[in-house]
Enzyme design. Structure first.
Site, mmCIF file in Angstrom:
data_model
loop_
_atom_site.group_PDB
_atom_site.id
_atom_site.type_symbol
_atom_site.label_atom_id
_atom_site.label_comp_id
_atom_site.label_asym_id
_atom_site.label_seq_id
_atom_site.Cartn_x
_atom_site.Cartn_y
_atom_site.Cartn_z
ATOM 1 N N ARG A 93 0.821 -1.212 0.000
ATOM 2 C CA ARG A 93 0.000 0.000 0.000
ATOM 3 C C ARG A 93 0.853 1.259 0.000
ATOM 4 N NH1 ARG A 93 -4.685 0.933 4.432
ATOM 5 N NH2 ARG A 93 -2.908 1.302 5.805
ATOM 6 N N GLU A 152 -16.751 6.181 2.266
ATOM 7 C CA GLU A 152 -16.147 5.639 3.482
ATOM 8 C C GLU A 152 -16.326 6.582 4.660
ATOM 9 O OE1 GLU A 152 -11.891 5.027 3.550
ATOM 10 O OE2 GLU A 152 -11.559 6.553 2.035
ATOM 11 N N LYS A 177 -2.534 6.748 0.742
ATOM 12 C CA LYS A 177 -2.482 7.083 2.172
ATOM 13 C C LYS A 177 -1.549 8.272 2.347
ATOM 14 C CE LYS A 177 -2.324 4.887 6.726
ATOM 15 N NZ LYS A 177 -3.748 5.103 7.040
#
Length: 274
Positions: free
Chosen positions: A10, A150, A114
């Site tokens: 990620r 989300e 992220k």
């Protein structure tokens, strides 16, 4: 360590999106291993419900102020011992607010990476929601405000117990959660159908249980989701299980049992610190 290889993938994808250098997966996993070894005295004891939380951080550290990639980057891992996010593990369901006045991430933006800026977008709506008595926000797609995306810092999961379905939104603006990915595998092991697709706001009425999931909290059960119109009047309220749902409990217990080494790690998620 729980799935450091997936965390490595990620951060690699996130780095690519913002033109940072890639961290080789082997290097990342070894760095996690070494920092745990160096801080082994701070790992909470088995049975305490605690954990050693790892926070990898990659930032530009070269002498450059213009809007362009840095000529030097620093990679560090912060560690901190933490207890249960909520005392005793799972908390009673919390009430969430559906946000219409703000967006978390734009289509074709960096929502799936992220990066720190994605969390900054939640500060004002999160504080305003808490003043109204809602500890968590649910964001909709920025383009149409008709699809669930989300929560503030967590992925969305809807549970349909009658048809044994685990449903989570699919969107290029959502940060892929390793906790969600793990829970999807556990749900399949439990015989549930996992659907990753668009979720219309109206579909919230069909879920028996709704939960938010993330690394630190693992799972937050959601008791209700409320939406207000521009005048400030309540427009919709979707109610779910008033107590911790049966499926929520099973998912949480199985994931925590794997992390704690209490059950067989048949998917090889845990890495031994050596």
């Amino acid at each position: 360590m729980f799935r450091p290889d997936e965390n490595a993938k990620r951060i690699k994808r996130s780095a690519e999106r913002v033109m940072m250098p890639e961290i080789p997966i082997d290097m990342f996993v070894k760095a996690c291993n070494d920092v745990v070894k160096d801080n082994i005295a701070y790992v909470p004891p088995y049975g305490s419900g605690g954990a050693l939380y790892l926070r990898p951080l990659l930032f530009g550290s070269g002498p450059r102020i213009g809007l362009q990639p840095a000529d030097e980057y620093t990679f560090i891992i912060l560690v901190i011992p933490v207890g249960d996010y909520y005392k005793g593990g799972l908390a009673k369901p919390v009430d969430g607010l559906i946000v219409d006045d703000f967006d978390r991430a734009a289509p074709k933006g960096v929502g799936a990476a992220k990066v720190a800026g994605n969390y900054a977008a939640d500060l004002i709506p999160n504080m305003e929601a808490k003043k109204k008595g809602f500890p968590i926000c649910l964001y909709l797609d920025a383009a149409t405000h008709t699809l669930v995306e989300e929560f503030s810092t967590s992925n969305f999961i809807g549970i349909d117990n009658e048809r044994k379905r685990y449903i989570t939104p699919a969107s290029p603006s959502i940060l892929p959660s390793i906790t969600n990915k793990s829970l999807q595998t556990i749900a399949k092991d439990m015989g549930m159908a996992v659907e990753q697709r668009n979720v219309a706001v109206e579909e919230l009425a069909e879920f028996d249980e709704v939960l938010a999931c993330g690394t630190a909290v693992v799972i937050i059960p959601i008791g209700s989701l409320t939406r207000f119109c521009q005048s400030g009047e309540e427009m919709d309220r979707f109610k779910f299980s008033e107590d911790i749902g049966e499926t929520t409990r099973k998912l949480y217990d199985q994931l925590r049992s794997v992390q704690n080494g209490d059950v067989e790690d048949k998917h090889n998620w845990n890495f031994k610190v050596a």
